[in-house]
Design a protein around this motif. Structure first.
Motif, mmCIF file in Angstrom:
data_model
loop_
_atom_site.group_PDB
_atom_site.id
_atom_site.type_symbol
_atom_site.label_atom_id
_atom_site.label_comp_id
_atom_site.label_asym_id
_atom_site.label_seq_id
_atom_site.Cartn_x
_atom_site.Cartn_y
_atom_site.Cartn_z
ATOM 1 N N LEU A 1 0.832 -1.207 0.000
ATOM 2 C CA LEU A 1 0.000 0.000 0.000
ATOM 3 C C LEU A 1 0.867 1.257 0.000
ATOM 4 O O LEU A 1 0.590 2.214 -0.739
ATOM 5 C CB LEU A 1 -0.925 -0.010 1.217
ATOM 6 N N LEU A 2 1.916 1.287 0.824
ATOM 7 C CA LEU A 2 2.791 2.458 0.859
ATOM 8 C C LEU A 2 3.537 2.621 -0.465
ATOM 9 O O LEU A 2 3.752 3.750 -0.928
ATOM 10 C CB LEU A 2 3.776 2.339 2.012
ATOM 11 N N ALA A 3 3.932 1.488 -1.086
ATOM 12 C CA ALA A 3 4.587 1.574 -2.391
ATOM 13 C C ALA A 3 3.632 2.141 -3.435
ATOM 14 O O ALA A 3 4.023 2.957 -4.278
ATOM 15 C CB ALA A 3 5.089 0.197 -2.818
ATOM 16 N N SER A 4 2.372 1.726 -3.380
ATOM 17 C CA SER A 4 1.391 2.256 -4.333
ATOM 18 C C SER A 4 1.122 3.739 -4.075
ATOM 19 O O SER A 4 0.893 4.506 -5.016
ATOM 20 C CB SER A 4 0.085 1.461 -4.251
ATOM 21 N N LEU A 5 1.157 4.152 -2.800
ATOM 22 C CA LEU A 5 0.971 5.568 -2.487
ATOM 23 C C LEU A 5 2.133 6.398 -3.050
ATOM 24 O O LEU A 5 1.927 7.501 -3.587
ATOM 25 C CB LEU A 5 0.881 5.749 -0.972
ATOM 26 N N ALA A 6 3.356 5.860 -2.952
ATOM 27 C CA ALA A 6 4.499 6.542 -3.553
ATOM 28 C C ALA A 6 4.346 6.626 -5.071
ATOM 29 O O ALA A 6 4.690 7.643 -5.687
ATOM 30 C CB ALA A 6 5.792 5.816 -3.183
ATOM 31 N N ALA A 7 3.813 5.555 -5.671
ATOM 32 C CA ALA A 7 3.603 5.573 -7.123
ATOM 33 C C ALA A 7 2.580 6.627 -7.524
ATOM 34 O O ALA A 7 2.713 7.289 -8.554
ATOM 35 C CB ALA A 7 3.151 4.192 -7.594
ATOM 36 N N LEU B 1 2.054 9.469 -5.978
ATOM 37 C CA LEU B 1 2.731 10.763 -5.905
ATOM 38 C C LEU B 1 3.672 10.973 -7.091
ATOM 39 O O LEU B 1 3.728 12.062 -7.676
ATOM 40 C CB LEU B 1 3.514 10.860 -4.595
ATOM 41 N N LEU B 2 4.405 9.926 -7.465
ATOM 42 C CA LEU B 2 5.348 10.057 -8.571
ATOM 43 C C LEU B 2 4.637 10.217 -9.910
ATOM 44 O O LEU B 2 5.198 10.805 -10.840
ATOM 45 C CB LEU B 2 6.275 8.835 -8.605
ATOM 46 N N SER B 3 3.423 9.690 -10.007
ATOM 47 C CA SER B 3 2.697 9.816 -11.277
ATOM 48 C C SER B 3 2.396 11.267 -11.611
ATOM 49 O O SER B 3 2.220 11.619 -12.781
ATOM 50 C CB SER B 3 1.395 9.012 -11.225
ATOM 51 N N ALA B 4 2.350 12.132 -10.581
ATOM 52 C CA ALA B 4 2.104 13.552 -10.846
ATOM 53 C C ALA B 4 3.221 14.151 -11.687
ATOM 54 O O ALA B 4 2.981 15.006 -12.552
ATOM 55 C CB ALA B 4 1.965 14.311 -9.530
ATOM 56 N N SER B 5 4.467 13.700 -11.460
ATOM 57 C CA SER B 5 5.584 14.230 -12.239
ATOM 58 C C SER B 5 5.593 13.696 -13.666
ATOM 59 O O SER B 5 6.307 14.225 -14.524
ATOM 60 C CB SER B 5 6.910 13.885 -11.557
ATOM 61 N N ILE B 6 4.811 12.651 -13.929
ATOM 62 C CA ILE B 6 4.706 12.109 -15.288
ATOM 63 C C ILE B 6 3.592 12.802 -16.064
ATOM 64 O O ILE B 6 3.769 13.207 -17.219
ATOM 65 C CB ILE B 6 4.457 10.586 -15.235
ATOM 66 N N VAL B 7 2.462 12.967 -15.415
ATOM 67 C CA VAL B 7 1.301 13.551 -16.095
ATOM 68 C C VAL B 7 1.371 15.080 -16.086
ATOM 69 O O VAL B 7 0.925 15.735 -17.038
ATOM 70 C CB VAL B 7 -0.003 13.063 -15.432
ATOM 71 N N SER C 1 5.531 21.567 -8.690
ATOM 72 C CA SER C 1 5.435 20.146 -8.328
ATOM 73 C C SER C 1 5.374 19.946 -6.817
ATOM 74 O O SER C 1 4.609 19.112 -6.319
ATOM 75 C CB SER C 1 6.617 19.378 -8.921
ATOM 76 N N GLY C 2 6.166 20.723 -6.076
ATOM 77 C CA GLY C 2 6.109 20.601 -4.614
ATOM 78 C C GLY C 2 4.769 21.023 -4.056
ATOM 79 O O GLY C 2 4.241 20.405 -3.121
ATOM 80 N N ILE C 3 4.188 22.078 -4.634
ATOM 81 C CA ILE C 3 2.875 22.542 -4.180
ATOM 82 C C ILE C 3 1.804 21.512 -4.486
ATOM 83 O O ILE C 3 0.877 21.303 -3.696
ATOM 84 C CB ILE C 3 2.559 23.897 -4.835
ATOM 85 N N VAL C 4 1.921 20.850 -5.633
ATOM 86 C CA VAL C 4 0.952 19.801 -5.982
ATOM 87 C C VAL C 4 0.964 18.696 -4.931
ATOM 88 O O VAL C 4 -0.093 18.208 -4.498
ATOM 89 C CB VAL C 4 1.274 19.242 -7.383
ATOM 90 N N LEU C 5 2.153 18.301 -4.504
ATOM 91 C CA LEU C 5 2.249 17.262 -3.470
ATOM 92 C C LEU C 5 1.654 17.742 -2.155
ATOM 93 O O LEU C 5 0.988 16.982 -1.440
ATOM 94 C CB LEU C 5 3.707 16.858 -3.276
ATOM 95 N N ALA C 6 1.889 19.026 -1.821
ATOM 96 C CA ALA C 6 1.325 19.565 -0.579
ATOM 97 C C ALA C 6 -0.201 19.588 -0.636
ATOM 98 O O ALA C 6 -0.875 19.279 0.362
ATOM 99 C CB ALA C 6 1.865 20.966 -0.330
ATOM 100 N N VAL C 7 -0.763 19.952 -1.785
ATOM 101 C CA VAL C 7 -2.222 19.952 -1.937
ATOM 102 C C VAL C 7 -2.767 18.529 -1.827
ATOM 103 O O VAL C 7 -3.812 18.289 -1.205
ATOM 104 C CB VAL C 7 -2.617 20.584 -3.282
ATOM 105 N N PHE C 8 -2.055 17.580 -2.408
ATOM 106 C CA PHE C 8 -2.456 16.168 -2.304
ATOM 107 C C PHE C 8 -2.511 15.736 -0.840
ATOM 108 O O PHE C 8 -3.498 15.127 -0.390
ATOM 109 C CB PHE C 8 -1.470 15.307 -3.090
#
Length: 737
Positions: free
Chosen positions: A337-343, A345-351, A391-398
């Motif tokens: 579950l934690l690995a999927s949560l990291a994925a 977050l990382l998908s934001a940098s792809i899309v 990108s950092g702000i996107v993660l903070a909003v998430f």
């Protein structure tokens, strides 16, 4: 290494980038190392308090009950003999002797004896060292008894399981590592990109002068490693005082020992090696264009625009996250579950870069305002760099959307408990001995000078002819009005059954069955058929949590005295009498745990307070990291485009217009990305909530818009922070570029 050190010595911009990179690495290292110790800290708590469990061992009997003083839990251990050598524990007291934890001993000394000290009925021979306590403030009493005075069978069912908050803290620590590690790495990447264009041109010149790809990579590795290693060492040193702040954050009713946050050498080595390795790897991966096309890098040719295939990553990470939820639900493991949560977050940098490029194309083709046109061209020409600024702000909003979804949803769990009023204390006892125990409690209350009343109720199940059933209590209407939250209404009239207004009970064919104790290995029940024509009256306005309840008048079941379980409810007359009542109960029924709805609500509010506190700290750190990375990225954007801005200024473009263009190019991707991050955070939180809630629906409120709005505002403010650097470029001689 010689080239890297020479660059850092003679180039002030590269030196500033190295300093900021080292600072970002230090912050990331300290936070990740501290979060990595949280699961070990929880295990250390559980290991220290493992002896606080009931057991019937060859060496003696240990019976554990939970008492309360001023709404704080008191763990009471009634023991005979010695502790089990296989389970380390403090030395048990002998018969008539008592050991108290330091804080409990202090409370017993400062309060009247009939409120607390009289509960233990023995000579206090010392205090329990904090190495045996779950947390330093824990209230624990160990009371010694002569051999043979404690029932081994009752001891087997005493004790308490691992606290739910311990699992919750493990889960929160894992989520915190993921949610803070990635913004920390974004901060590091932002600092490393501060002079990215300048470095790229320098490396491209080396390639064109004959340097091999390996030599170029070696130079960047050395240059980045200097900052990464210095930052990692600083972060390891910073994590040491950070532990002293961590021990002051309460969780589960108490703070921590400093040793709880001492990381193992393996953890220190892993963090100390992985973080600089990831920083160097990120820098090396950014050299693809220099290695493949040095001439294009030197001439600053446009980069390739992201392709639409990036959207497929959303489908992939959504499936991975659902699989992680399934694994956590079925096995209880959190790794997937934690690995999927990291994925996620990382998908934001792809899309994100693809969305940014599409947004730039839209505004560049449809808008005519100069600042918006400049921003649109920037978003379209280099969407990766434009998205990097938010990108950092996107993660903070998430993270903020997750928190504002989970916390209100967890608050819906508050409440519950038995049907008694908040202040009423109750205990379940075998029906066969209920009369004797009731009299014992009354006698002890009378001798202590308390005016509290004692009410006895039988726990039963009412069955209708159609097979439907409902849980109920056998007690008089007057007693129910005094001790329960039932809306009994007027008590005049013949004996009756009172049921929830939504229940349709017939007045014939009803049967009452006794409710056996939960721990009964061979449950036996007593069944009584009610006479036909019994009046069925509705319970009036009452707590919605009591829906489906039934109240049966004792006159209808006079022979109900054998098998089953009864409840003794003790109603203190006022607030000042409450602790005296608890002392009397502990004296009359040693080894029994008394409960009340008030204590249940207090424990729930304590856990919710812990969640809010931890969430506030996490959100604060995430916001600081996001704001810092956004400001650094905005500054690096100006530094990277010094030539472009110098040319625009030389052509007559006002500096004020360029400032508006910078704010616009930050606001446009922030507007789209933060909305998407908010929706994704809410969806992920709703999925995680199912691990705790079952069928309880998630709570959505208007506050979910707050992270999105704040994220866009922070993006614009961060872009505005580059104004001084832009004005400095306007004041410099253009020939310098």
């Amino acid at each position: 290494m010689q080239l890297a050190l020479r660059v850092l010595r003679v180039d002030s911009r590269s030196r500033l980038s190295a300093v900021l990179t080292a600072a970002g690495v230090a912050v990331a290292t300290a936070l990740i190392l501290f979060l990595a110790t949280l699961p070990n800290a929880t295990d250390a708590r559980l290991k220290r308090s493992a002896w606080q469990e009931g057991a019937a061992e060859p060496h003696g009997v240990t019976m554990v009950t939970r008492d309360f003083f001023q709404n704080e839990t008191v763990m009471r251990l009634d023991v005979t003999g010695a502790a089990d050598p296989a389970n380390p524990a403090p030395k048990y007291p002998g018969p008539g002797q008592v050991l108290l934890s330091p804080r409990l001993a202090d409370l017993a000394e400062r309060n009247p004896s009939h409120d607390l000290a009289d509960r233990f009925q023995g000579e206090v021979i010392g205090t329990i060292d904090e190495q045996w306590l779950k947390f330093p403030e824990q209230l624990v009493a160990v009371v010694g008894h002569p051999p043979g005075t404690l029932d081994p069978e009752e001891a087997r069912y005493s004790g308490y399981a691992a606290d739910t908050s311990d699992f919750l803290l493990r889960f929160m620590a894992g989520v915190g590592i993921v949610l803070l590690a990635i913004p920390s790495m974004v901060l590091v990447a932002s600092a490393a990109r501060l002079t990215a264009a300048r470095r790229e041109r320098r490396l491209a010149a080396l390639r064109l002068a004959g340097a091999t790809p390996g030599q170029v990579i070696g130079v960047v590795t050395a240059e980045t490693a200097v900052a990464a290693v210095v930052g990692t060492v600083a972060g390891l040193l910073l994590s040491w005082p950070l532990r002293y702040l961590g021990v002051m954050v309460p969780w589960g009713g108490g703070t921590w020992l400093i040793s709880d946050f001492t990381p193992s050498p393996v953890t220190v080595a892993l963090v100390g090696l992985l973080i600089p390795t990831m920083v160097v790897l990120a820098a090396v991966l950014g050299l693809r264009r220099v290695v493949r096309a040095p001439l294009g890098a030197a001439m600053s040719h446009a980069r390739k625009r992201p392709k639409a295939w990036r959207l497929l990553s959303l489908v992939a990470v959504a499936g991975f996250f659902l699989f992680g939820l399934y694994t956590a639900r079925e096995t209880g493991g959190l790794g997937v579950l934690l690995a999927s949560l990291a994925a996620v977050l990382l998908s934001a940098s792809i899309v994100g870069p693809w969305l940014t490029g599409m947004l730039g194309s839209l505004f560049a083709s449809m808008w005519r305002k100069p600042s918006v046109l400049l921003a649109g061209r920037r978003l379209r020409s280099d969407p990766q760099a434009a998205y990097r600024s938010v990108s950092g702000i996107v993660l903070a909003v998430f993270v903020g959307s997750m928190a504002l979804t989970l916390l209100p949803s967890f608050e819906t769990f508050a409440g519950g408990g038995r049907s008694f009023k908040d202040s009423v204390l109750f205990v379940d006892v075998p029906t066969a001995s209920a009369a004797e125990l009731e009299q014992r409690v009354k006698d002890q209350l009378a001798s202590s000078g308390s005016a509290a009343t004692v009410v006895r109720a039988e726990k039963v199940v009412l069955e209708a002819p159609d097979g439907s059933s409902a849980s109920g209590l056998v007690m008089s209407c007057q007693d129910a009005a005094a001790t329960t939250r039932f809306g009994v209404g007027a008590c005049a009239g013949p004996p009756a059954i009172r049921a929830d207004a939504g229940q349709q009970l017939p007045n014939t064919g009803l049967k009452v069955k006794s409710s056996p104790p939960v721990e009964a290995t061979d449950p036996q029940v007593q069944e009584i058929s009610l006479p036909d024509g019994v009046p069925v009256r509705p319970l009036g306005s009452q707590d919605p949590e009591l829906g489906g309840s039934v109240l049966i008048d004792p006159a209808l079941v006079p022979a109900f005295t054998e098998h089953g379980e009864s409840t003794l409810a003790i109603n203190p007359v006022n607030e000042a009498d409450r602790e005296k009542v608890r002392t009397a109960l502990a004296t009359a029924l040693p080894g029994e745990s008394f409960h009340s709805r008030e204590l249940r609500l207090h424990e729930q509010q304590t856990m919710l307070g812990d969640l809010k506190r931890i969430t506030a700290i996490g959100l604060g750190l995430t916001a600081l990291l996001a704001g810092a990375s956004a400001a650094i990225t905005a500054a690096s954007s100006v530094v990277d485009r010094r030539r472009t801005f110098s040319a625009l200024i030389a052509a007559g473009t006002p500096v004020r217009m360029l400032g508006r263009a910078l704010r616009t190019e930050a606001a446009l991707p922030a507007m789209v990305a933060t909305i998407g991050a908010g929706a994704a955070g809410t969806a992920v939180a709703a999925g995680i909530f199912t691990l705790f809630s079952g069928d309880t629906p998630v709570v959505l409120s208007g506050w979910l818009l707050a992270p999105v709005v704040i994220g866009m505002v922070v993006a614009v403010i961060a872009a505005s922070s580059s104004g001084p650097m832009l004005r400095r470029i306007g004041a410099e001689r253009i020939s310098e570029e």
